[in-house]
Scaffold this active site. Sequence first.
Site, PDB file in Angstrom:
ATOM      1  CG  HIS A 138      -1.855  -0.978   1.209  1.00 25.36           C
ATOM      2  ND1 HIS A 138      -2.679  -1.324   0.338  1.00 25.36           N
ATOM      3  CD2 HIS A 138      -2.194  -1.937   2.329  1.00 25.36           C
ATOM      4  CE1 HIS A 138      -3.541  -2.454   0.745  1.00 25.36           C
ATOM      5  NE2 HIS A 138      -3.171  -2.978   1.661  1.00 25.36           N
ATOM      6  CG  ASP A 175      -2.681  -8.597   1.150  1.00 27.79           C
ATOM      7  OD1 ASP A 175      -1.854  -8.765   1.733  1.00 27.79           O
ATOM      8  OD2 ASP A 175      -3.617  -7.779   1.147  1.00 27.79           O
ATOM      9  CG  HIS A 177      -6.363  -5.405   2.021  1.00 27.72           C
ATOM     10  ND1 HIS A 177      -5.655  -6.377   2.967  1.00 27.72           N
ATOM     11  CD2 HIS A 177      -7.675  -5.036   2.674  1.00 27.72           C
ATOM     12  CE1 HIS A 177      -6.719  -6.233   4.125  1.00 27.72           C
ATOM     13  NE2 HIS A 177      -7.470  -5.587   3.980  1.00 27.72           N
ATOM     14  CG  ASP A 262      -4.824  -9.874   3.879  1.00 31.27           C
ATOM     15  OD1 ASP A 262      -4.373 -10.745   2.723  1.00 31.27           O
ATOM     16  OD2 ASP A 262      -4.564  -8.930   4.390  1.00 31.27           O
TER      17      ASP A 262
END
Length: 329
Positions: A138, A175, A177, A262
Amino acid sequence: MRYARGVRVVPVYFDPVVLRHDPGPYHPETAHRLQVVVETFRQDGRRVEAPPAPERTLKAVERVHDPAYVQRLAALCRHAPADFEGPFALFDCPDNPISAGTFEASLRAVSLTLAATDTVVAGRAASVFVAARPPGHHAFASRAMGYCFLNTIAIAAKDLIEHHGVSRVLVADFDVHHGNGTQQLFWEDGRVAYLSVHRYPFYPGTGAADEEGVGRGRGATKNVPLPAGAGDAKYAGGFAVALETLSERFRPEVVLVSAGFDAHASDPIGGMRVTTEGFAWMTRALEDVAEAFAGGRIVSLLEGGYHPEAMAASAAEHVRVLARTGGLM
Ligand SMILES: [Zn+2]
């Protein structure tokens, strides 16, 4: 079966320095999660190593991040209150508490990953798993976000191009996200392809199917957005098809993986239903692509994952698959 089946050594790179980033007891991105992962690798008989940091590490960081941003983080950590344990300030956003060890942990995550790319480029191992934190996907050129400070995978991708002279690098990100930082950093590049499978709409808000890069980078970004609750079938199907299509067109010379766990069914944050076997399936798809185009070269880096035991079991399975030769089992 396409290849003889066998087992090869996949070293795990880890250094306790990465445990020194302490975002506090109420933050999900704990040092404990990584300790569980590393302990699981040790029980699995993996070789866990702490290779020296390549001398070019800071230079490689500053090819991706604004030097003023890097200095701002380094100086803040250096001037942490004396004898103070734990987080003492928020950095750029409320998700990013920093402690005295945040910069050195972030920098060590980068140096371990650069050492891993050196290893696969030199042919000393076909693949390496980097067990490090904090995560990175990120992070932008001059802004921290979503538990991330330095965009480790992006730094490694750019270093493969600028330092090792590799022409095309694929970053594959499973991931839960979307890796908005990584996507942004290579949006107009064209030498680094970015493939992400993730929950959408979800944090950080980007990653729609029509986000595909611009200019020379057009078509080098591929997003596979999935609805909440997606499990192995949706994940494996979406990821494998996109991976194969993008790789056939792009022909990566090295494959980098943003390996976040995740999306696991037990994860308290992700809201998806991927099982350990689902991660194994995605890993086999990555292996197939790496074997076909990249001489088998994969560097996989831990990103998110907030159920330590589920993440550790999934990471262990991911590396078991990387260690098997032969794409079909
Ligand atoms: Zn994540």
